[in-house]
Every structure is written in structure tokens, then in C-alpha cells.
Motif scaffolding. Structure first.
Motif, PDB file in Angstrom:
ATOM      1  N   GLY A 187       8.961  -6.475  18.598  1.00  0.00           N
ATOM      2  CA  GLY A 187       9.191  -7.545  17.695  1.00  0.00           C
ATOM      3  C   GLY A 187       8.307  -8.676  17.387  1.00  0.00           C
ATOM      4  N   MET A 188       7.238  -8.631  17.750  1.00  0.00           N
ATOM      5  CA  MET A 188       6.317  -9.828  17.464  1.00  0.00           C
ATOM      6  C   MET A 188       5.945  -9.541  16.093  1.00  0.00           C
ATOM      7  SD  MET A 188       3.793 -10.048  20.767  1.00  0.00           S
ATOM      8  CE  MET A 188       2.762 -11.359  19.932  1.00  0.00           C
ATOM      9  N   ASP A 189       5.708 -10.662  15.200  1.00  0.00           N
ATOM     10  CA  ASP A 189       5.215 -10.676  13.857  1.00  0.00           C
ATOM     11  C   ASP A 189       3.776 -10.849  13.739  1.00  0.00           C
ATOM     12  OD1 ASP A 189       4.683 -13.325  14.035  1.00  0.00           O
ATOM     13  OD2 ASP A 189       6.527 -14.128  12.856  1.00  0.00           O
ATOM     14  N   GLY A 220      -3.767  -2.812  12.505  1.00  0.00           N
ATOM     15  CA  GLY A 220      -4.732  -3.299  11.507  1.00  0.00           C
ATOM     16  C   GLY A 220      -4.046  -3.754  10.290  1.00  0.00           C
ATOM     17  N   TYR A 221      -3.439  -2.894   9.758  1.00  0.00           N
ATOM     18  CA  TYR A 221      -2.737  -3.196   8.453  1.00  0.00           C
ATOM     19  C   TYR A 221      -1.657  -4.301   8.761  1.00  0.00           C
ATOM     20  CZ  TYR A 221      -5.731   0.067   6.086  1.00  0.00           C
ATOM     21  OH  TYR A 221      -6.946   0.630   5.654  1.00  0.00           O
ATOM     22  N   LEU A 222      -0.609  -3.777   9.696  1.00  0.00           N
ATOM     23  CA  LEU A 222       0.608  -4.495   9.792  1.00  0.00           C
ATOM     24  C   LEU A 222       0.664  -5.704  10.611  1.00  0.00           C
ATOM     25  CD1 LEU A 222       2.743  -1.179   9.411  1.00  0.00           C
ATOM     26  CD2 LEU A 222       2.113  -2.846   7.629  1.00  0.00           C
ATOM     27  N   GLN A 223       0.090  -5.666  11.779  1.00  0.00           N
ATOM     28  CA  GLN A 223       0.261  -6.589  12.791  1.00  0.00           C
ATOM     29  C   GLN A 223      -0.834  -7.481  12.811  1.00  0.00           C
ATOM     30  OE1 GLN A 223       3.692  -5.062  14.280  1.00  0.00           O
ATOM     31  NE2 GLN A 223       2.658  -6.888  14.964  1.00  0.00           N
ATOM     32  N   TYR A 224      -1.965  -7.248  12.046  1.00  0.00           N
ATOM     33  CA  TYR A 224      -2.965  -8.226  12.140  1.00  0.00           C
ATOM     34  C   TYR A 224      -3.261  -8.896  10.617  1.00  0.00           C
ATOM     35  CZ  TYR A 224      -4.740  -7.558  16.729  1.00  0.00           C
ATOM     36  OH  TYR A 224      -5.215  -7.759  18.203  1.00  0.00           O
ATOM     37  N   ASP A 225      -3.404 -10.080  10.661  1.00  0.00           N
ATOM     38  CA  ASP A 225      -3.926 -10.653   9.267  1.00  0.00           C
ATOM     39  C   ASP A 225      -5.427 -10.785   9.330  1.00  0.00           C
ATOM     40  OD1 ASP A 225      -4.545 -12.352   7.127  1.00  0.00           O
ATOM     41  OD2 ASP A 225      -3.475 -13.756   7.508  1.00  0.00           O
ATOM     42  N   VAL A 226      -6.025  -9.715   8.964  1.00  0.00           N
ATOM     43  CA  VAL A 226      -7.536  -9.362   9.015  1.00  0.00           C
ATOM     44  C   VAL A 226      -8.350 -10.786   8.543  1.00  0.00           C
ATOM     45  CG1 VAL A 226      -7.530  -7.125   9.704  1.00  0.00           C
ATOM     46  CG2 VAL A 226      -7.765  -8.015   7.336  1.00  0.00           C
TER      47      VAL A 226
END
Length: 280
Positions: A187-189, A220-226
Motif C-alpha cells: 500500500g505504499m505510494d 520503476g514506472y509505478l513506485q518511483y518518481d524517477v
């Protein structure tokens, strides 16, 4: 009757103008969301073109069908493995003799249920064996941090184990989703996971090491703001692929978890490391 017609015509004009305005707004929205996208985790994600792109294509790589080893044709790359205590005792002389040039070693991990930090039982042995046989070495910590403070705690643990010893390659924040069980990280955003990665990497960089974060396509795409992690190296995992399809620039590619390497019993993770290109 004339007054009613006038009102109706006036209303039609307002609706017409509103329709034009609405169509303009829709057009503007379409323009705002245009650009390259990827399909991942059942979602369509827009690629942030302000972030450095990888530039790799399928033509940049070649796979040896006999060994399963992949080589990069377009730029220098080193072949390596990443290991932990799960691989048991490793014959590092045999590993070096099998064309392996570097090793990423697990320093420790945080449990995904209780959150306890544990050292990797084989780190010291693996570090000595890899270095004695001429391999370049980096390391990673398997994270289940749920706050930036916990990520900093993990970085402090890594730094205490390294105790000032040099690393040839990055020190990596390896935050992963647990997909087959309930985990404290469920559930972490994106904001929270990105904050954890940045907190870990900043501590590592402040200590004089080269920080890096690990991800697959979903993370990489959904959990990190690269866009917030561009100051750090990236280690990207994509298996059973002819080439790494990640849109953003990265420094390591973990391309197999079923590789065969002399000196390692069972399957081994295989990686490519791309040294930074220096412009003259």
C-alpha cells in the motif's frame, strides 16, 4: 413569441460557445498527455521526457544461445553476478575463470513482516573471495523500509558493515514489492517509496560511496518518481528479454535469474554494468 425565440437563440449561442470551449479544453488535455507511453502493471504510463532516456534498442545486444550470456554491441559493458547467502559457498576463483568481471554482494536485508534488519551471513566471505580473485565489487541492501527514517537506518547499517572499505561499484537500495505474501510495505505510494530511496542514497553519497537504486518495470514506472532520483545510478531488472526496454537511463541491467556460472551452485543472477561514458 419573439422574446422566447430570442432567449432560445441566445441559449444556443452560449451552448455553442461552451461547446467550442469544451472541445478546446479536451484538445488541450490530449496535448498534455501526448508523448511516449508504456504499458506496465495493467496501466498506461506516460514516459517523463525530462528524464534522461536509455537510448538502447534490440540491435544493441546479442545473446549467446549456448551460454545465455548477453553482450552489448554498442558500448563497453562488464559481465557480472549478484549474490547473497542464498547461493551458499561460492568458488570465486572458478567464477572469475568463467568470464565474470564484477559482483554485487548483499550486505543485509530487512524482513518484510516484522521489519528486522539482518546481516547477510556470507557477505564478508563473498567480499574477500571476489576481491582476491580480481573482481570489481559493489553491494546492495534488500529494503522493506516504510519511511525515510527506516531507509536512513538501513543506510547506516550498510555503512557500519563497510566501515570505510572502498567499493568499486555502487551501493544499492534494493526496495522490492512482495507479491506472494502480505508485507509491511503493502500500500505504499510513489511519494513514500521515492522518499525512502532518496534518503538511503543521500546517506550513502554523503559517506563517499556511489549510490544507486534497484527496480524492475513495475517499481520503476509505478513506485518511483524517477525525476527525483536522477542524481543516483539505477539498476534495472528485466528477465527473459533480448534487450532492456526500460525508458530511462540506467547503469546496470540484471537480465537473468537462471544463469549458470562456474563456482556457483544452482541458478545465478547475471548482470551487465555500463561504465559512465566520458566525453572528450
Amino acid at each position: 413569441m419573439k422574446k422566447l425565440i430570442s432567449i432560445l437563440l441566445s441559449g444556443a449561442l452560449v451552448l455553442s460557445l461552451a461547446g467550442c470551449s469544451l472541445r478546446g479544453a479536451v484538445h488541450k488535455i490530449e496535448e498534455e498527455v501526448s508523448g511516449p507511453t508504456v504499458e506496465v502493471g495493467g496501466q498506461t504510463v506516460r514516459v517523463d521526457e525530462s528524464v534522461e532516456q536509455s537510448g538502447f534498442t534490440a540491435e544493441d545486444f546479442q545473446c549467446d544461445e549456448t551460454t545465455g550470456r548477453i553482450t552489448c554491441l554498442s558500448r563497453p559493458a562488464m559481465t557480472g553476478v549478484d549474490v547473497s547467502s542464498h547461493q551458499g559457498d561460492i568458488d570465486w576463483a572458478a567464477v572469475a575463470g568463467d568470464g565474470i568481471e564484477f559482483a554485487m554482494l548483499r550486505v543485509g536485508s530487512r524482513g518484510y513482516s516484522q521489519g528486522t534488519i539482518r546481516a547477510d551471513a556470507n557477505f564478508e566471505t563473498n567480499l574477500a573471495g571476489a576481491q582476491e580473485n580480481g573482481l570489481q565489487v559493489g553491494c546492495y541492501f534488500f529494503s522493506q523500509a516504510v519511511t525515510a527514517a527506516e531507509a536512513e537506518e538501513e543506510a547506516d547499517f550498510v555503512l557500519s558493515v563497510l566501515n570505510g572499505r572502498s567499493m568499486d561499484l555502487p551501493v544499492v537500495f534494493d526496495w522490492e514489492q512482495i507479491v506472494e505474501d502480505d508485507a509491511r510495505t503493502d500500500g505504499m505510494d510513489k511519494a513514500a517509496v521515492t522518499a525512502c530511496a532518496a534518503a538511503f542514497c543521500e546517506k550513502i553519497r554523503a559517506a563517499g560511496y556511489r549510490p544507486c537504486y534497484y527496480c524492475n518495470g513495475v517499481v520503476g514506472y509505478l513506485q518511483y518518481d524517477v525525476a527525483q532520483l536522477t542524481d543516483y545510478d539505477a539498476w534495472y531488472a528485466e528477465y527473459d528479454a533480448d534487450w532492456p526496454s526500460f525508458a530511462y537511463a540506467f547503469d546496470l541491467w540484471q537480465y537473468s535469474k537462471t544463469g549458470k556460472v562456474a563456482g556457483i551452485n544452482g541458478n545465478a543472477d547475471l548482470d551487465l554494468f555500463f561504465p559512465k561514458l566520458v566525453e572528450n
